[in-house]
Write a protein that holds these residues in place. Structure first.
Motif, mmCIF file in Angstrom:
data_model
loop_
_atom_site.group_PDB
_atom_site.id
_atom_site.type_symbol
_atom_site.label_atom_id
_atom_site.label_comp_id
_atom_site.label_asym_id
_atom_site.label_seq_id
_atom_site.Cartn_x
_atom_site.Cartn_y
_atom_site.Cartn_z
ATOM 1 N N ASP A 178 0.636 -1.175 -0.008
ATOM 2 C CA ASP A 178 0.024 0.072 0.041
ATOM 3 C C ASP A 178 0.713 1.304 0.083
ATOM 4 N N THR A 179 1.884 1.104 0.422
ATOM 5 C CA THR A 179 2.854 2.528 0.606
ATOM 6 C C THR A 179 4.305 2.062 0.025
ATOM 7 N N ALA A 180 5.280 3.046 -0.254
ATOM 8 C CA ALA A 180 6.578 2.843 -0.632
ATOM 9 C C ALA A 180 7.655 2.710 0.624
ATOM 10 N N GLU A 181 6.938 2.832 1.801
ATOM 11 C CA GLU A 181 7.493 2.787 3.196
ATOM 12 C C GLU A 181 8.109 1.131 3.218
ATOM 13 N N VAL A 182 9.469 1.024 3.643
ATOM 14 C CA VAL A 182 9.853 -0.315 3.837
ATOM 15 C C VAL A 182 8.943 -1.162 4.670
ATOM 16 N N ALA A 183 8.482 -0.610 5.753
ATOM 17 C CA ALA A 183 7.877 -1.305 6.722
ATOM 18 C C ALA A 183 6.625 -0.300 7.031
ATOM 19 N N PRO A 184 5.292 -0.325 6.479
ATOM 20 C CA PRO A 184 4.292 0.253 6.832
ATOM 21 C C PRO A 184 3.982 0.364 8.248
ATOM 22 N N ARG A 185 3.680 1.584 9.109
ATOM 23 C CA ARG A 185 3.293 1.654 10.460
ATOM 24 C C ARG A 185 1.830 1.171 10.649
ATOM 25 N N ILE B 78 10.673 -7.093 4.291
ATOM 26 C CA ILE B 78 11.811 -7.412 3.382
ATOM 27 C C ILE B 78 12.482 -8.671 3.833
ATOM 28 N N PRO B 79 12.996 -9.442 2.928
ATOM 29 C CA PRO B 79 13.653 -10.888 3.296
ATOM 30 C C PRO B 79 14.746 -10.594 4.313
ATOM 31 N N GLU B 80 14.789 -11.727 5.255
ATOM 32 C CA GLU B 80 15.842 -11.787 5.981
ATOM 33 C C GLU B 80 16.894 -12.487 5.678
ATOM 34 N N VAL B 81 18.132 -12.104 5.479
ATOM 35 C CA VAL B 81 19.365 -12.766 4.649
ATOM 36 C C VAL B 81 20.222 -13.222 5.705
ATOM 37 N N ALA C 153 10.326 -12.291 2.122
ATOM 38 C CA ALA C 153 9.294 -11.560 2.187
ATOM 39 C C ALA C 153 7.840 -11.936 1.920
ATOM 40 N N GLY C 154 6.895 -11.701 2.460
ATOM 41 C CA GLY C 154 5.452 -11.767 2.279
ATOM 42 C C GLY C 154 4.854 -12.192 3.668
ATOM 43 N N ILE C 155 3.489 -12.643 3.468
ATOM 44 C CA ILE C 155 2.584 -13.001 4.496
ATOM 45 C C ILE C 155 2.783 -14.458 4.881
ATOM 46 N N SER C 156 2.985 -14.877 6.131
ATOM 47 C CA SER C 156 3.286 -16.303 6.641
ATOM 48 C C SER C 156 2.181 -16.339 7.679
ATOM 49 N N GLY C 157 1.480 -17.641 7.673
ATOM 50 C CA GLY C 157 0.545 -18.165 8.727
ATOM 51 C C GLY C 157 -0.914 -17.656 8.664
ATOM 52 N N PHE C 158 -1.160 -17.511 7.422
ATOM 53 C CA PHE C 158 -2.424 -16.740 7.128
ATOM 54 C C PHE C 158 -3.581 -18.040 7.699
ATOM 55 N N GLN C 159 -4.446 -17.249 8.721
ATOM 56 C CA GLN C 159 -5.474 -18.098 9.310
ATOM 57 C C GLN C 159 -6.915 -17.657 8.411
ATOM 58 N N PRO C 160 -7.325 -18.492 7.674
ATOM 59 C CA PRO C 160 -8.646 -18.302 7.042
ATOM 60 C C PRO C 160 -9.953 -18.298 7.802
ATOM 61 N N ASP C 161 -9.786 -19.350 8.979
ATOM 62 C CA ASP C 161 -10.913 -19.024 9.891
ATOM 63 C C ASP C 161 -11.174 -17.724 10.419
ATOM 64 N N THR C 162 -10.365 -16.997 10.684
ATOM 65 C CA THR C 162 -10.368 -15.637 11.306
ATOM 66 C C THR C 162 -11.067 -14.820 10.391
ATOM 67 N N PHE C 163 -10.629 -14.863 9.152
ATOM 68 C CA PHE C 163 -11.351 -14.169 7.992
ATOM 69 C C PHE C 163 -12.863 -14.471 7.874
ATOM 70 N N LYS C 164 -13.348 -15.891 8.027
ATOM 71 C CA LYS C 164 -14.282 -16.212 7.862
ATOM 72 C C LYS C 164 -15.326 -15.763 9.072
#
Length: 313
Positions: free
Chosen positions: A53-60, A279-282, A291-302
């Protein structure tokens, strides 16, 4: 409310039930609704809020929390094509509420901005049966003796005992029934945010306040057991952890601890995802955490979507 939900239960004469009511849980598990088809879209929306959503490296948090909320509401609105009655909703922002009641010999008032309020043309039906409501007469409310349950509340001089549903419910307003309150704890500094237990207490107090003000508008100020209970839902989030709540106002006779109690169902601390790696951890030229979203919980969205659908589907 420093003592959290337990204190809010005494203030609002409410019995707590763990988990979501069967009417909502049934929507979560109902395969015919096609909620699974929206899971990938929801995960994409989380990535959008946290990473793109933003150009910031880590959105607040103060940025990604509101963006995530708008994204999830957008997904919910997509269901209007399948269920046209869902279009009879309206989001009201900065809506003020005032509700005054008496507990024992104490005059109490909840007043102020009640989060983002979704209104509906039709009310949510009662989620507890008549037998469940009558059974609350046997429930004993927890006390805090020798500590007063109002010890940390702000004491003020009240010149007008208001019970006002606010500008959202003026005469002729078609979306006159409170449906769901949304509370975004989006402060970037942790100490400026409500802790989960205090957030749940805030959610309960304002759900109760909206239900009580609506009951007074419909039935007057005389204390009574309601023939048609009023249901108001509440969802709170800090952009990752979600709190889900369904409140049912059964009575406006709140002075005594005896008789019918109100009911609240709470599903606490439901994480939508485990981590957002901007950002990826190297380490030693090897990517240990991509980099990315991990551990997405679909039940919470449902559950979020089920509360939105509740009362219409």
């Amino acid at each position: 409310v420093l003592a959290g939900v337990r204190q809010a239960q005494w203030l609002t004469k409410t019995r707590r039930v763990e988990g979501l009511p069967s009417a909502v849980q049934g929507l979560v598990e109902k395969a015919a609704l096609g909620l699974q088809e929206l899971e990938e879209r929801a995960k994409h929306m989380v990535s959008h809020a946290r990473l793109w959503d933003t150009a910031e490296v880590a959105p607040r948090r103060e940025r990604y929390c509101p963006v995530l909320f708008e994204n999830l509401i957008h997904i919910c609105r997509l269901m209007s094509g399948k269920y046209p009655s869902l279009s009879k909703r309206m989001l009201a922002r900065n809506c003020r509420i005032a509700a005054t009641w008496e507990r024992e010999s104490i005059l109490l008032q909840v007043r102020g901005l009640s989060g983002i309020l979704m209104n509906s043309v039709t009310p949510i039906p009662a989620v507890a049966s008549q037998e469940e409501i009558l059974a609350t007469r046997e429930h004993v409310l927890e006390t805090f003796y020798p500590i007063a349950p109002t010890i940390d509340l702000q004491e003020v001089n009240v010149y007008r005992e208001l019970s006002d549903t606010g500008q959202c419910f003026r005469d002729g307003y078609p979306y006159s029934h409170p449906h769901t309150l949304f509370f975004l704890e989006s402060a970037n500094v942790r100490t400026d945010r409500f802790r989960p237990e205090q957030l749940r207490a805030k959610m309960l107090m304002f759900a109760f306040g909206n239900a009580l003000a609506k009951a007074r508008a419909l039935h007057g100020n005389d204390p009574k057991v309601l023939e048609q209970p009023i249901v108001v839902q509440s969802i709170g989030t800090d952009g990752q952890l979600f709190q889900f709540m369904v409140f049912q106002l059964n009575t406006t006779d709140l002075v005594s601890n005896d008789g019918i109690k109100n009911l609240v169902w709470i599903d606490s601390d439901q994480s939508l995802y485990e981590r957002a790696q901007c950002i990826p951890e190297v380490k030693k030229r090897v990517v240990t955490k991509p980099a990315g979203i991990s551990g997405f919980q679909p039940d919470t969205f449902k559950k979020f979507l089920a509360l939105y659908l509740h009362g219409t589907v």
